[in-house]
Design a protein around this motif. Structure first.
Motif, PDB file in Angstrom:
ATOM      1  N   ASP A  90       0.856  -1.186   0.000  1.00 33.26           N
ATOM      2  CA  ASP A  90       0.000   0.000   0.000  1.00 33.26           C
ATOM      3  C   ASP A  90       0.892   1.236   0.000  1.00 33.26           C
ATOM      4  OD1 ASP A  90      -1.747   2.061   0.413  1.00 33.26           O
ATOM      5  OD2 ASP A  90      -2.624   1.250   2.258  1.00 33.26           O
ATOM      6  N   TRP A  91       1.068   1.847  -1.184  1.00 34.02           N
ATOM      7  CA  TRP A  91       2.019   2.946  -1.292  1.00 34.02           C
ATOM      8  C   TRP A  91       1.559   4.218  -0.586  1.00 34.02           C
ATOM      9  CZ3 TRP A  91       5.956   0.467  -1.631  1.00 34.02           C
ATOM     10  CH2 TRP A  91       6.211  -0.519  -2.583  1.00 34.02           C
ATOM     11  N   SER A  92       0.321   4.264  -0.155  1.00 32.45           N
ATOM     12  CA  SER A  92      -0.120   5.413   0.644  1.00 32.45           C
ATOM     13  C   SER A  92       0.549   5.402   2.023  1.00 32.45           C
ATOM     14  CB  SER A  92      -1.639   5.411   0.807  1.00 32.45           C
ATOM     15  OG  SER A  92      -2.067   4.342   1.640  1.00 32.45           O
ATOM     16  N   LYS A  93       1.134   4.261   2.391  1.00 36.88           N
ATOM     17  CA  LYS A  93       1.819   4.119   3.676  1.00 36.88           C
ATOM     18  C   LYS A  93       3.325   4.358   3.563  1.00 36.88           C
ATOM     19  CE  LYS A  93      -2.108   2.776   5.411  1.00 36.88           C
ATOM     20  NZ  LYS A  93      -2.924   3.708   6.239  1.00 36.88           N
ATOM     21  N   LEU A  94       3.789   4.622   2.350  1.00 36.74           N
ATOM     22  CA  LEU A  94       5.220   4.856   2.124  1.00 36.74           C
ATOM     23  C   LEU A  94       5.560   6.318   2.357  1.00 36.74           C
ATOM     24  CD1 LEU A  94       8.029   3.902   1.017  1.00 36.74           C
ATOM     25  CD2 LEU A  94       7.191   4.564  -1.255  1.00 36.74           C
ATOM     26  N   LYS A  95       6.604   6.555   3.145  1.00 32.71           N
ATOM     27  CA  LYS A  95       7.088   7.909   3.377  1.00 32.71           C
ATOM     28  C   LYS A  95       8.491   8.013   2.794  1.00 32.71           C
ATOM     29  CE  LYS A  95       4.340   8.621   7.570  1.00 32.71           C
ATOM     30  NZ  LYS A  95       4.357   8.955   9.023  1.00 32.71           N
ATOM     31  N   HIS A  96       8.567   8.614   1.602  1.00 30.91           N
ATOM     32  CA  HIS A  96       9.847   8.714   0.909  1.00 30.91           C
ATOM     33  C   HIS A  96       9.751   9.784  -0.161  1.00 30.91           C
ATOM     34  CE1 HIS A  96      12.719   7.284  -2.365  1.00 30.91           C
ATOM     35  NE2 HIS A  96      13.488   7.655  -1.368  1.00 30.91           N
ATOM     36  N   LYS A  97      10.690  10.719  -0.158  1.00 32.21           N
ATOM     37  CA  LYS A  97      10.729  11.776  -1.156  1.00 32.21           C
ATOM     38  C   LYS A  97      11.892  11.558  -2.107  1.00 32.21           C
ATOM     39  CE  LYS A  97       8.655  15.296   1.849  1.00 32.21           C
ATOM     40  NZ  LYS A  97       8.839  16.627   2.472  1.00 32.21           N
ATOM     41  N   LYS A  98      11.732  12.025  -3.342  1.00 32.11           N
ATOM     42  CA  LYS A  98      12.763  11.855  -4.357  1.00 32.11           C
ATOM     43  C   LYS A  98      14.091  12.434  -3.880  1.00 32.11           C
ATOM     44  CE  LYS A  98      13.777  12.649  -9.239  1.00 32.11           C
ATOM     45  NZ  LYS A  98      13.285  13.246 -10.513  1.00 32.11           N
ATOM     46  N   GLY A  99      15.152  11.634  -4.011  1.00 26.44           N
ATOM     47  CA  GLY A  99      16.476  12.077  -3.623  1.00 26.44           C
ATOM     48  C   GLY A  99      16.774  11.966  -2.143  1.00 26.44           C
ATOM     49  N   SER A 100      15.798  11.555  -1.365  1.00 25.48           N
ATOM     50  CA  SER A 100      15.998  11.444   0.079  1.00 25.48           C
ATOM     51  C   SER A 100      16.396  10.032   0.474  1.00 25.48           C
ATOM     52  CB  SER A 100      14.719  11.834   0.824  1.00 25.48           C
ATOM     53  OG  SER A 100      14.858  11.603   2.218  1.00 25.48           O
ATOM     54  N   GLN A 101      17.267   9.937   1.497  1.00 22.44           N
ATOM     55  CA  GLN A 101      17.631   8.629   2.027  1.00 22.44           C
ATOM     56  C   GLN A 101      16.672   8.184   3.112  1.00 22.44           C
ATOM     57  OE1 GLN A 101      22.479   9.123   1.449  1.00 22.44           O
ATOM     58  NE2 GLN A 101      21.687   8.200   3.292  1.00 22.44           N
ATOM     59  N   ILE A 270      12.007 -11.358  -6.208  1.00 22.72           N
ATOM     60  CA  ILE A 270      12.503 -10.295  -7.080  1.00 22.72           C
ATOM     61  C   ILE A 270      13.116  -9.167  -6.260  1.00 22.72           C
ATOM     62  CG2 ILE A 270      11.817  -8.492  -8.726  1.00 22.72           C
ATOM     63  CD1 ILE A 270      11.783 -11.281  -9.956  1.00 22.72           C
ATOM     64  N   TRP A 271      14.273  -8.709  -6.727  1.00 28.07           N
ATOM     65  CA  TRP A 271      14.918  -7.506  -6.214  1.00 28.07           C
ATOM     66  C   TRP A 271      14.751  -6.458  -7.301  1.00 28.07           C
ATOM     67  CZ3 TRP A 271      20.955  -7.272  -5.291  1.00 28.07           C
ATOM     68  CH2 TRP A 271      21.302  -6.023  -4.769  1.00 28.07           C
ATOM     69  N   TYR A 272      13.967  -5.445  -7.011  1.00 26.54           N
ATOM     70  CA  TYR A 272      13.530  -4.473  -8.011  1.00 26.54           C
ATOM     71  C   TYR A 272      14.229  -3.130  -7.813  1.00 26.54           C
ATOM     72  CZ  TYR A 272      10.312  -1.136 -10.221  1.00 26.54           C
ATOM     73  OH  TYR A 272       9.770  -0.111 -10.968  1.00 26.54           O
ATOM     74  N   ALA A 273      14.771  -2.567  -8.896  1.00 27.30           N
ATOM     75  CA  ALA A 273      15.450  -1.265  -8.846  1.00 27.30           C
ATOM     76  C   ALA A 273      14.587  -0.195  -9.492  1.00 27.30           C
ATOM     77  CB  ALA A 273      16.790  -1.348  -9.566  1.00 27.30           C
ATOM     78  N   ASP A 274      14.402   0.898  -8.772  1.00 27.21           N
ATOM     79  CA  ASP A 274      13.606   2.011  -9.293  1.00 27.21           C
ATOM     80  C   ASP A 274      13.923   3.217  -8.423  1.00 27.21           C
ATOM     81  OD1 ASP A 274      11.678   3.788 -10.222  1.00 27.21           O
ATOM     82  OD2 ASP A 274      10.109   2.272 -10.349  1.00 27.21           O
ATOM     83  N   TYR A 275      14.410   4.299  -9.050  1.00 25.88           N
ATOM     84  CA  TYR A 275      14.856   5.449  -8.286  1.00 25.88           C
ATOM     85  C   TYR A 275      13.822   6.577  -8.240  1.00 25.88           C
ATOM     86  CZ  TYR A 275      19.069   2.762  -9.205  1.00 25.88           C
ATOM     87  OH  TYR A 275      19.970   1.742  -9.322  1.00 25.88           O
ATOM     88  N   PRO A 277      10.319   8.203  -6.502  1.00 24.68           N
ATOM     89  CA  PRO A 277       9.901   8.236  -5.100  1.00 24.68           C
ATOM     90  C   PRO A 277       9.057   7.033  -4.683  1.00 24.68           C
ATOM     91  CG  PRO A 277       9.605  10.387  -6.109  1.00 24.68           C
ATOM     92  CD  PRO A 277       9.944   9.445  -7.219  1.00 24.68           C
ATOM     93  N   THR A 278       8.264   6.499  -5.641  1.00 24.23           N
ATOM     94  CA  THR A 278       7.422   5.329  -5.380  1.00 24.23           C
ATOM     95  C   THR A 278       7.676   4.296  -6.473  1.00 24.23           C
ATOM     96  OG1 THR A 278       5.710   6.726  -4.400  1.00 24.23           O
ATOM     97  CG2 THR A 278       5.054   4.510  -5.065  1.00 24.23           C
ATOM     98  N   PRO A 279       7.793   3.022  -6.136  1.00 21.58           N
ATOM     99  CA  PRO A 279       8.001   1.995  -7.162  1.00 21.58           C
ATOM    100  C   PRO A 279       6.905   2.037  -8.230  1.00 21.58           C
ATOM    101  CG  PRO A 279       8.374   1.074  -5.000  1.00 21.58           C
ATOM    102  CD  PRO A 279       7.790   2.441  -4.786  1.00 21.58           C
ATOM    103  N   TYR A 287      12.483  -6.965  -2.445  1.00 21.71           N
ATOM    104  CA  TYR A 287      13.506  -5.971  -2.141  1.00 21.71           C
ATOM    105  C   TYR A 287      13.387  -4.835  -3.162  1.00 21.71           C
ATOM    106  CZ  TYR A 287      15.804  -9.582   0.692  1.00 21.71           C
ATOM    107  OH  TYR A 287      16.086 -10.545   1.629  1.00 21.71           O
ATOM    108  N   TRP A 288      13.676  -3.622  -2.684  1.00 24.80           N
ATOM    109  CA  TRP A 288      13.620  -2.454  -3.558  1.00 24.80           C
ATOM    110  C   TRP A 288      14.928  -1.673  -3.420  1.00 24.80           C
ATOM    111  CZ3 TRP A 288      10.523   2.555  -2.080  1.00 24.80           C
ATOM    112  CH2 TRP A 288      10.696   3.518  -3.082  1.00 24.80           C
ATOM    113  N   GLN A 289      15.660  -1.550  -4.520  1.00 26.00           N
ATOM    114  CA  GLN A 289      16.831  -0.682  -4.558  1.00 26.00           C
ATOM    115  C   GLN A 289      16.310   0.703  -4.958  1.00 26.00           C
ATOM    116  OE1 GLN A 289      19.738  -0.464  -7.930  1.00 26.00           O
ATOM    117  NE2 GLN A 289      21.089  -1.523  -6.505  1.00 26.00           N
ATOM    118  N   PHE A 290      16.285   1.640  -3.990  1.00 24.97           N
ATOM    119  CA  PHE A 290      15.635   2.914  -4.236  1.00 24.97           C
ATOM    120  C   PHE A 290      16.604   4.061  -4.510  1.00 24.97           C
ATOM    121  CE2 PHE A 290      16.270   2.865   0.359  1.00 24.97           C
ATOM    122  CZ  PHE A 290      16.631   4.170   0.661  1.00 24.97           C
TER     123      PHE A 290
END
Length: 315
Positions: A90-101, A270-275, A277-279, A287-290
């Protein structure tokens, strides 16, 4: 991890368009493996069909599509493969901004653990400092195959040092192999080298098959198609599984939309890479390489940052 390779924009647009067209015909007709001539004939025949016996035929239902943006900022569309398990976070529960660690996720069922992935390009790592910052796991590059004609197999020169030091620091560990296999035989060779280097060492996390394209140079995999890459992934994973380890496959959206037959890889995590803000993928992953440019004390230069989605323990 070695810097991710993405195909050039013009090549990718062409391949993505062809994939959409061919998959639309496949889904519409129930046929597979159509060549260019058959595709053209099918389109023309459908366009020209106007006889009375077909006048009451039901209109074709367009396949479900999704859009995504690649690492260069180009936007593409692809068909959603309805056979493949979909993403259930549920990506509404994800707290992550572009470029942020900074990243948090908790949907009541799943939460995340933070990790990194590294190779000898990151130099000697102070794993105690990494662990102290809240990173719980790491994927270490165990080895790679050169992309030149010879395709020499090499062990990452920092692997054993990092493995011992990270283990001592209390990190959960997995490994990955940078593949340039052109067939199943070579994929199994890569798996055998991985197993020899592991030498029955205990792993907490999977052994990862990491195939890559080399768009900026001629590479031995240039003529390898998605069907063969999928076969290579299966061959590698089955050999790893037979040895008692858990296999996993590294992907990004180009590989998921244009190369791999994900349905054939359903039984592997699957280990998924996507940079972004949200996959962006519609498909499942663990796994997500963000980020590929994180700053982590103890690691030289930019670090690849990852999260692992883990089920919360019931209280």
């Amino acid at each position: 991890m070695q810097k991710r390779k993405f195909i050039t924009s013009s090549k990718m647009k062409t391949l993505s368009l062809l994939l959409v067209m061919s998959l639309f015909v496949t889904l519409s007709t129930g046929c597979s493996g159509l060549n260019d001539a058959a595709f053209a004939g099918t389109v023309m025949n459908r366009h020209d069909e106007g006889s009375e016996e077909n006048s009451d035929a039901e209109p074709l239902t367009p396949p479900e599509m999704f859009s995504y943006v690649d690492a260069q900022g180009n936007t593409y569309e692809a068909i959603v493969d309805q056979r493949v398990t979909k993403c259930f976070y549920d990506w509404s529960k994800l707290k992550h901004k572009k470029g942020s660690q900074k990243i948090k996720y908790d949907d009541g069922t799943y939460t995340i653990e933070k990790g990194v992935d590294v190779s000898h390009h990151n130099g000697v790592i102070d794993w105690r400092k990494v662990k102290a910052q809240g990173y719980k796991f790491a994927f270490l590059r165990l080895g790679y195959r050169g992309y030149g004609k010879e395709g020499n197999l090499m062990v990452d020169k920092q692997f054993q040092t990092s493995f011992k030091a990270a283990r001592k620091a209390g990190m959960k560990l997995g490994v990955y192999f940078f593949s340039q296999a052109i067939n199943e035989k070579e994929a199994i060779e890569e798996a055998e080298l991985t197993l020899r280097e592991l030498n029955n060492s205990k792993l907490d996390l999977p052994v990862v098959f990491d195939p890559e394209l080399i768009p900026e140079d001629d590479a031995r995999t240039d003529e390898v198609d998605g069907e063969q890459f999928t076969k290579n992934a299966v061959a590698f994973c089955e050999r790893i599984k037979k040895a008692g380890y858990k296999p996993m496959i590294y992907t990004n959206l180009y590989w998921e939309a244009s190369m791999f037959d994900l349905y054939e890889l359903e039984k592997y995590p699957i280990w998924y890479a996507d940079y972004r803000p949200t996959p962006q993928t519609p498909y499942r992953f663990e796994y997500w390489q963000f980020s590929e440019s994180g700053k982590v004390a103890g690691i030289h230069g930019g670090a690849d940052l990852d999260v692992r989605f883990v089920k919360k323990k019931k209280k």
